[in-house]
Motif scaffolding. Structure first.
Motif, short mmCIF file in Angstrom:
data_model
loop_
_atom_site.label_atom_id
_atom_site.label_comp_id
_atom_site.label_asym_id
_atom_site.label_seq_id
_atom_site.Cartn_x
_atom_site.Cartn_y
_atom_site.Cartn_z
N ILE A 161 -0.24 24.95 -56.05
CA ILE A 161 -0.56 24.28 -54.14
C ILE A 161 -0.83 25.07 -53.77
O ILE A 161 -0.20 26.68 -53.50
CB ILE A 161 0.33 23.60 -53.88
N VAL A 162 -1.69 25.92 -53.27
CA VAL A 162 -2.05 27.23 -52.39
C VAL A 162 -1.61 26.38 -50.84
O VAL A 162 -2.05 27.80 -49.91
CB VAL A 162 -3.61 27.14 -52.03
N LYS A 163 -2.20 25.55 -50.43
CA LYS A 163 -2.16 25.30 -48.92
C LYS A 163 -1.25 23.72 -49.10
O LYS A 163 -1.59 22.44 -49.70
CB LYS A 163 -2.94 25.22 -47.78
N GLU A 164 -0.19 23.39 -48.43
CA GLU A 164 0.36 22.32 -47.97
C GLU A 164 0.79 21.76 -46.85
O GLU A 164 1.51 22.78 -46.05
CB GLU A 164 1.77 21.72 -49.15
N PRO A 165 0.74 20.46 -46.17
CA PRO A 165 1.84 19.78 -44.97
C PRO A 165 3.36 19.40 -45.38
O PRO A 165 3.50 19.81 -46.46
CB PRO A 165 0.94 18.63 -44.53
N PRO A 166 3.53 19.90 -44.28
CA PRO A 166 5.46 20.03 -44.59
C PRO A 166 6.60 18.47 -45.31
O PRO A 166 6.81 17.92 -45.69
CB PRO A 166 6.50 20.09 -43.02
N MET A 167 4.80 16.96 -44.91
CA MET A 167 5.98 16.13 -45.16
C MET A 167 4.39 15.09 -45.80
O MET A 167 3.20 15.77 -45.52
CB MET A 167 6.11 15.42 -44.36
N MET A 168 4.50 14.35 -46.73
CA MET A 168 3.63 13.34 -47.35
C MET A 168 2.01 14.66 -48.05
O MET A 168 1.04 14.36 -47.60
CB MET A 168 3.38 12.57 -46.80
N ARG A 169 2.60 15.22 -48.97
CA ARG A 169 1.21 16.41 -48.98
C ARG A 169 0.38 16.40 -49.57
O ARG A 169 -0.76 16.96 -49.87
CB ARG A 169 2.09 17.58 -49.88
N HIS A 170 0.81 15.28 -50.51
CA HIS A 170 -0.21 14.43 -51.72
C HIS A 170 -1.95 14.41 -51.21
O HIS A 170 -2.35 14.93 -51.59
CB HIS A 170 0.20 13.67 -52.52
#
Length: 454
Positions: free
Chosen positions: A437-446
């Motif tokens: 993963i190179v970028k993700e939000p703090p919640m429910m990243r999928h």
């Protein structure tokens, strides 16, 4: 007859745009290897979700034309309310624009920081809404539910001994007990009526409310009728009504077992809680007789609830997934057994043992399926559930890939195509690489994370 046919005729069709492998490779990379970011017209067979993707019936489209768009007190609401109460006789029926909105209403009112809410298995938005309130979502599936290859009639069941233990030891932190039917994150597996009764009995004994996430209630009732002792001679409606009579309330996405493209509801028996929910609904969704929905949507849901309990439909629905699962199993693709009601689940961790869980074998498999044959599926594993509220990451309990079948949309030839694509993927599976993963939000990243191949 031996062959179970689609119990409907097709009246309207939508063309599928065929793509090449080279096109799909470019599109996948541009989407950051996240299939949620693909344009749907770049997908040949879309099995990302069964939520909101049903083909509505002629009767539903006819009901759409009867929709009344009055701001308050529309006849559409009262038809919707009556249809819900015909199956789930709760005191208060509160519409919302979809299931996660109903979850938000419920958990905003009953959960707070430090609370603990047990379930057989919380799905992604349920977990997200609980964690957004600072509470902990606790999964208590039976041990058999953690073994994809094991054949068990009710792998969606809650571990009642574990529930009793947590209610005894942590009761002060627990505002309610949840039950998800069917158990989506556990492979679309059903929950027995006996297990629902047991969970309800334990919750009541400890003074806790018992709520059901009822998104796939009809499929669950069909499995109860097929598999549970003493249930085969009961109608689906009778089983459904008993199921919800055991609960204090429910959340529902009408985008699943109501054949609707949008909509949901929160149902409650507690008068005071319902009043608070309606006040919050007005702030966030709309007036209590429309809840963020058009009147035509309420009428489409009302008609869909009449159609979903048809046994010919349910027989076909469940057999479609079993057919795909049996063919995959025969060619050595590991699947969750038995087949779920709304989807086929592939055990990606077993299928791609050379890819460790923290390199996301489920995501790698979904990318390979799209690149090979234009099929869009959904990872349900470490990407979806591996990130913890404190920011740490750990492997999910399982790494599955869900092939969710939209209701009344695809035919057997589409199912055969899915099998053929997976046969091609299986031939080169040892060459597949993991991802980071190179970028993700703090919640429910999928939903929005970006990946790159290793």
């Amino acid at each position: 007859m031996k062959t179970i046919i689609e119990p409907f005729r097709i009246k309207s069709v939508e063309p599928i745009r065929m793509t090449t492998r080279e096109e799909r490779a470019r599109l996948l990379e541009a989407a950051g290897f996240n299939l949620f970011k693909l344009h749907s017209d770049d997908v040949i067979i879309d099995l990302l979700t069964d939520s909101g993707t049903s083909a509505m019936s002629a009767a539903q489209w006819g009901a759409v034309m009867t929709g009344d768009e009055s701001y308050a007190g529309a006849p559409s609401f009262y038809r919707f309310e009556a249809a819900v109460k015909d199956l789930m006789d709760f005191t208060h029926i509160i519409p919302a624009h979809q299931g996660r909105a109903a979850e938000h209403l419920l958990f905003s009112l009953i959960a707070k920081t430090g609370d603990l809410i047990p379930s057989n298995t919380h799905f992604d938005t349920t977990r997200g809404n609980i964690e957004a309130m600072g509470a902990e979502a606790l999964d208590l599936p039976i041990a058999e539910g953690r073994v994809p290859s094991l054949d068990h009639p009710f792998k969606g069941n809650m571990d009642l001994a574990a529930l009793e233990r947590v209610l005894t030891e942590e009761g002060g932190r627990i505002p309610a007990v949840m039950m998800t039917i069917t158990n989506n994150a556990g492979g679309g597996q059903p929950v027995s009526l006996e297990n629902i009764r047991g969970a309800a009995r334990l919750a009541k004994a400890h003074g806790k409310a018992f709520y059901i996430d009822g998104c796939r209630f009809a499929e669950n009732a069909w499995f109860i009728k097929l598999r549970e002792e003493g249930q085969k001679d009961r109608s689906i409606k009778e089983i459904v009504r008993e199921t919800f009579a055991l609960a204090d309330g429910m959340t529902m996405s009408a985008k699943k077992d109501a054949f609707a493209n949008i909509g949901g509801w929160l149902a409650l028996n507690n008068d005071a809680l319902a009043e608070r929910a309606r006040t919050l609904l007005i702030q966030t969704e709309g007036f209590p007789t429309y809840g963020g929905l058009a009147g035509r949507d309420l009428d489409a849901i009302a008609q869909g609830l009449k159609e979903i309990i048809d046994e010919d439909y349910l027989r076909y629905r469940v057999r479609t997934n079993a057919y795909i699962a049996e063919r995959l199993d025969a060619m050595g693709v590991p699947v969750v057994k038995p087949a779920g009601g709304h989807a086929v689940f592939i055990d990606a961790r077993a299928f791609l043992p050379h890819i460790p869980p923290l390199e996301y074998p489920g995501q790698a498999l979904t990318c390979a399926m799209y690149e090979t044959g234009g099929i869009r599926a959904c990872e349900i594993g470490t990407v979806m559930f591996g990130r913890k509220p404190d920011g740490t990451e750990a492997p999910g309990a399982m790494d599955l890939v869900r092939l969710a079948m939209p209701r009344r949309v695809y035919t057997q030839s589409h199912a055969d195509y899915v099998v053929e694509v997976l046969e091609d993927v299986a031939a080169t599976k040892d060459t597949l690489k993991g991802l980071r993963i190179v970028k993700e939000p703090p919640m429910m990243r999928h939903f929005t994370a970006a990946f790159e191949r290793l």
